[in-house]
Design a protein around this motif. Sequence first.
Motif, PDB file in Angstrom:
ATOM      1  N   PHE A 120      -4.435 100.579  37.327  1.00 22.66           N
ATOM      2  CA  PHE A 120      -4.534  99.312  37.847  1.00 22.66           C
ATOM      3  C   PHE A 120      -5.710  98.684  37.238  1.00 22.66           C
ATOM      4  CE2 PHE A 120      -5.646  95.573  40.279  1.00 22.66           C
ATOM      5  CZ  PHE A 120      -4.599  94.785  40.361  1.00 22.66           C
ATOM      6  N   ASN A 121      -7.069  99.184  37.317  1.00 22.29           N
ATOM      7  CA  ASN A 121      -8.080  98.467  36.958  1.00 22.29           C
ATOM      8  C   ASN A 121      -8.251  98.642  35.317  1.00 22.29           C
ATOM      9  OD1 ASN A 121      -8.962  98.271  39.540  1.00 22.29           O
ATOM     10  ND2 ASN A 121     -10.637  99.828  39.424  1.00 22.29           N
ATOM     11  N   SER A 124      -5.784  95.616  33.988  1.00 19.93           N
ATOM     12  CA  SER A 124      -6.521  94.480  34.273  1.00 19.93           C
ATOM     13  C   SER A 124      -7.236  94.131  33.509  1.00 19.93           C
ATOM     14  CB  SER A 124      -6.883  94.508  35.674  1.00 19.93           C
ATOM     15  OG  SER A 124      -6.037  94.608  36.713  1.00 19.93           O
ATOM     16  N   LYS A 125      -8.230  94.982  33.094  1.00 20.28           N
ATOM     17  CA  LYS A 125      -9.239  94.746  32.302  1.00 20.28           C
ATOM     18  C   LYS A 125      -9.062  94.570  30.781  1.00 20.28           C
ATOM     19  CE  LYS A 125     -13.930  94.561  31.844  1.00 20.28           C
ATOM     20  NZ  LYS A 125     -14.764  93.505  32.234  1.00 20.28           N
ATOM     21  N   LYS A 127      -6.017  93.563  30.015  1.00 19.98           N
ATOM     22  CA  LYS A 127      -5.347  92.072  29.898  1.00 19.98           C
ATOM     23  C   LYS A 127      -6.282  91.091  29.714  1.00 19.98           C
ATOM     24  CE  LYS A 127      -0.893  92.893  32.512  1.00 19.98           C
ATOM     25  NZ  LYS A 127      -0.287  92.582  33.683  1.00 19.98           N
ATOM     26  N   GLU A 128      -7.438  90.966  30.412  1.00 23.68           N
ATOM     27  CA  GLU A 128      -8.488  90.193  30.295  1.00 23.68           C
ATOM     28  C   GLU A 128      -9.256  90.123  29.096  1.00 23.68           C
ATOM     29  OE1 GLU A 128     -12.943  89.890  32.087  1.00 23.68           O
ATOM     30  OE2 GLU A 128     -11.515  90.619  33.642  1.00 23.68           O
ATOM     31  N   ARG A 159       5.119  97.340  34.754  1.00 23.96           N
ATOM     32  CA  ARG A 159       4.397  96.066  34.513  1.00 23.96           C
ATOM     33  C   ARG A 159       4.492  95.338  33.178  1.00 23.96           C
ATOM     34  NH1 ARG A 159       3.030  99.423  38.116  1.00 23.96           N
ATOM     35  NH2 ARG A 159       2.045  98.818  40.035  1.00 23.96           N
TER      36      ARG A 159
END
Length: 381
Positions: A120-121, A124-125, A127-128, A159
């Motif tokens: 997940f982390n 997220s990173k 994508k950011e 996802r």
Amino acid sequence: MAITPSASAFDPISAASVFSRLAVEPELSNPSVSLIDVSTGEIVFESNAFSQRKPASTMKILAAAATLKHLQPDQVFTTRVSLGTVPDSIVIDGEFDPWISMDHRVATKMKRTSFPRIAFNSLSKVKESSGGSIKKLKVYYNGIYANEVASYKAFYKKRGVTAAFIKVSDEKATSLVSEEILTSESPQVIKMLDWFLLWSDNQLSERMAKIAAKYAGNEFNDEGVAVTFAEILISFGINPAQIVVIDASGLSRQNKITAHVLAQLLYKIHSDPVLSRLIESLPVGGESGTLRNRYIETAPDAVGLVKAKTGTLTGTVSLAGYVQSGDREYAFVIIADKIRRTNSASDRARKTLDRYLAKIAAPLAIPAPESATVVTEVQIL
């Protein structure tokens, strides 16, 4: 100093008599048995000791021996996840950490690194860094397990991200690293060994044994584990021809071992300066791990006196370790793999094992208090 001997301490002849009765107990269905006096190496009793049997989780004793022989007790395994220098990419650079849990709830409860947290982390990173969304991702990886690669793919796909996984070398992974996302570090090897022996953790024991095989110069798979186990036995002068190693956990019913081989290994381990550390990791009857609930009702006098690895498969109950008998200690192996395939039969077999071990279990002799010396003062007139 006077010594108060334990009234129930058993010499080898008496211990052999107890085990000869154990070997013909109907509840154990003709088990494979070996009993050795660890102070002398004398085989005190054997029955069907050269018969190949299913060891169940007593196989983990070999996994522990391989771990201690080839890995450092304070060694840890690190996993680093970073953004890659290539657009829309991450780099997973691992050391085959055996401790990572695929279940987040289990990981939280056991204070393990969670695979879902890493996935997940990292997503997220990336994508950011890509402006908030991403459809295609490149994952450069090294030092992670095949099932983890599959889990990453499934996690990202769920996802809406298609991930291409590219296996790279250590050096290549390092060269592709940009910004670090997270670092995970396993506990020390000795702590993980404590865990898989105490609680019979199948995945952890198999992974640790494969890592040990790799460090021994063998293949990083079950075949490499089999070679590593054989090398350990040969180093002690034990013939490995009668064992069949399919996995390091004992989960496979195709694993085979003899009580004689395993008892000889326990005897050698007992005096080995490196491998004897595994004795501290074994469950203790009535006190810890998979033996924590045993002996308390069936044989309360033996609580704390049996240190052993349990083994259970349908139709199989095994126990291998050490029993204290006064100033003697015995290494024992009992494999009952021909019992009826019911829970009640397994329960009866375990209780039978415990009762017989309790017959020879006795605490160390305790020094008796010295008699007080009475000094009478004589007045000289």
